[in-house]
Design an enzyme around this catalytic site. Structure first.
Site, PDB file in Angstrom:
ATOM      1  N   GLY A  76       0.872  -1.181   0.000  1.00  0.00           N
ATOM      2  CA  GLY A  76       0.000   0.000   0.000  1.00  0.00           C
ATOM      3  C   GLY A  76       0.899   1.218   0.000  1.00  0.00           C
ATOM      4  CB  ALA A  88       8.158  -0.150  -2.965  1.00  0.00           C
ATOM      5  CB  ALA A  89      10.650   2.593  -7.698  1.00  0.00           C
ATOM      6  N   GLY A  90       8.688   4.488  -6.315  1.00  0.00           N
ATOM      7  CA  GLY A  90       8.207   5.835  -6.023  1.00  0.00           C
ATOM      8  C   GLY A  90       7.917   6.049  -4.548  1.00  0.00           C
ATOM      9  CG  ASP A  91       5.015   3.761  -2.679  1.00  0.00           C
ATOM     10  OD1 ASP A  91       4.449   4.797  -3.094  1.00  0.00           O
ATOM     11  OD2 ASP A  91       4.535   2.628  -2.818  1.00  0.00           O
ATOM     12  CD  GLU A 110      -2.448   2.736  -3.464  1.00  0.00           C
ATOM     13  OE1 GLU A 110      -2.054   2.067  -4.438  1.00  0.00           O
ATOM     14  OE2 GLU A 110      -2.096   2.497  -2.299  1.00  0.00           O
ATOM     15  CG  ASP A 135       9.250  -5.864  -7.294  1.00  0.00           C
ATOM     16  OD1 ASP A 135       8.533  -4.993  -7.817  1.00  0.00           O
ATOM     17  OD2 ASP A 135       8.833  -6.661  -6.440  1.00  0.00           O
ATOM     18  CB  ALA A 191       1.825   0.523   4.405  1.00  0.00           C
ATOM     19  CG  ASN A 208      17.089  10.737  -7.630  1.00  0.00           C
ATOM     20  OD1 ASN A 208      15.868  10.633  -7.716  1.00  0.00           O
ATOM     21  ND2 ASN A 208      17.763  11.704  -8.224  1.00  0.00           N
ATOM     22  N   GLY A 224      12.478   7.738 -13.130  1.00  0.00           N
ATOM     23  CA  GLY A 224      13.059   6.397 -13.127  1.00  0.00           C
ATOM     24  C   GLY A 224      14.570   6.457 -13.021  1.00  0.00           C
ATOM     25  CB  SER A 259      12.194  -3.678  -2.065  1.00  0.00           C
ATOM     26  OG  SER A 259      11.344  -2.536  -2.096  1.00  0.00           O
ATOM     27  N   GLY A 271       9.597  -7.251  -3.839  1.00  0.00           N
ATOM     28  CA  GLY A 271       8.618  -6.885  -2.821  1.00  0.00           C
ATOM     29  C   GLY A 271       8.511  -5.395  -2.637  1.00  0.00           C
TER      30      GLY A 271
END
Length: 312
Positions: A38, A248-251, A139, A245, A41, A275, A221, A290, A286
């Site tokens: 989420g 969750a990169a942006g989070d 969300e 994966d 989270a 970054n 990115g 991650s 995950g």
């Protein structure tokens, strides 16, 4: 200063496959996993793992997924006293298809996440007004997000809004956002123009600046991020890594950005650090699993500095 994250808590159901199926097609996958996530989270844990004091505001169901998420948040040292449990809605879930390139396709069923309404967040005004910074995403119920932004603005609390999943936003909300952090697609949707390059991203950011946002940070990115504000624009390069994966990169970026800003870092310093956190996050599978810890980020930045041309 503490960080208050207002947002979603989901249980991610992740299927790994060589490629995503076409319409009407059935494929065999290689792996299935349940992973706590989420966007709210993820961002809360991202900041907490770096050492931030984090309070989470959100809602889960009275079910096994909700209990599991609450336990994870407690283990991660996130304050969970304002995560309520719904009497009627199930915990939010996200169905994620992850291909061998590390790209993901996600369907979110928000469940209890969208049950929180303006009245619920207004009852927590005392929590918001004591924050060093407030972090939100999309969300959850948009009216609740707008109410939370209004409360933060009223008390002079900076707001980071990660506008994902993308949807049109009113100028009144944007005027109350201190830091808007869209990716290229989201920037294009919000600005109403196609974004296919860094130059396009800057044009979109300029449109959003006119709507009242103080700082727009477009995440690009592996290319890093673009900061656009009244002072001008600055491209902060990324850290190219092999993506495993990208869930969750942006989070991870947003959680790290919030932590850096509450520590008094300049915006460009905060974005460079964020970054690095994002680069580390895409290197592992995950969402929450991650997210890197502070020592990992410090080591990563040190190695990156040593690898730069001219480094001793």
């Amino acid at each position: 200063m503490s960080i208050v994250v207002i947002g979603s808590l989901n249980m991610d159901m992740v299927v790994r496959t060589k490629r995503a199926p076409e319409a009407g097609e059935t494929l065999f996958g290689q792996e299935f996993a349940l992973s706590p996530g989420g966007k709210g989270a993820n961002q809360a844990v991202a900041a907490a793992r770096l050492g931030a004091e984090v309070t989470m505001i959100g809602r889960v169901g009275k079910d096994s997924f909700g209990s599991g998420l609450l336990e994870v948040m407690k283990q991660e040292q996130v304050h969970t006293g304002y995560i309520s449990q719904s009497e009627s809605q199930s915990t939010g879930v996200a169905s994620i298809v992850l291909d061998e390139e590390g790209e993901n396709r996600i369907i979110v069923v928000p469940g209890a996440n969208v049950e929180m309404k303006p009245a619920d967040i207004e009852a927590l005004e005392s929590v918001i007004r004591q924050a060093g910074i407030v972090v939100m995403q999309l969300e959850t119920d948009l009216n609740m997000v707008e109410a939370a932004a209004a409360i933060a603005s009223r008390h002079g609390i900076p707001v980071i809004l990660n506008p994902a999943p993308a949807q049109p936003l009113g100028d009144e909300l944007l005027h109350q956002v201190t830091y808007l952090t869209p990716n290229e697609t989201e920037a294009g949707i919000l600005a109403g123009i196609p974004v296919e390059s860094v130059d396009d991203a800057e044009r979109a950011a300029r449109i959003l600046l006119q709507k009242g946002v103080q700082h727009i940070i477009v995440t690009l990115g592996s290319k890093g991020a673009l900061i656009v504000n009244a002072s001008g624009s600055l491209h902060v390069p990324g850290f190219p890594v092999q993506a495993v994966d990208t869930v969750a990169a942006g989070d991870s970026f947003n959680g790290a950005l919030a932590w850096q800003l509450t520590r008094g870092k300049t915006l460009d310093e905060a974005v460079r650090f964020a970054n690095a956190v994002g680069a580390l996050a895409v290197g592992k599978a995950g969402a929450i699993p991650s997210l890197p810890r502070l020592q990992e980020v410090k080591q990563f930045l040190q190695e990156a500095a040593e690898a730069e041309p001219g480094a001793q």
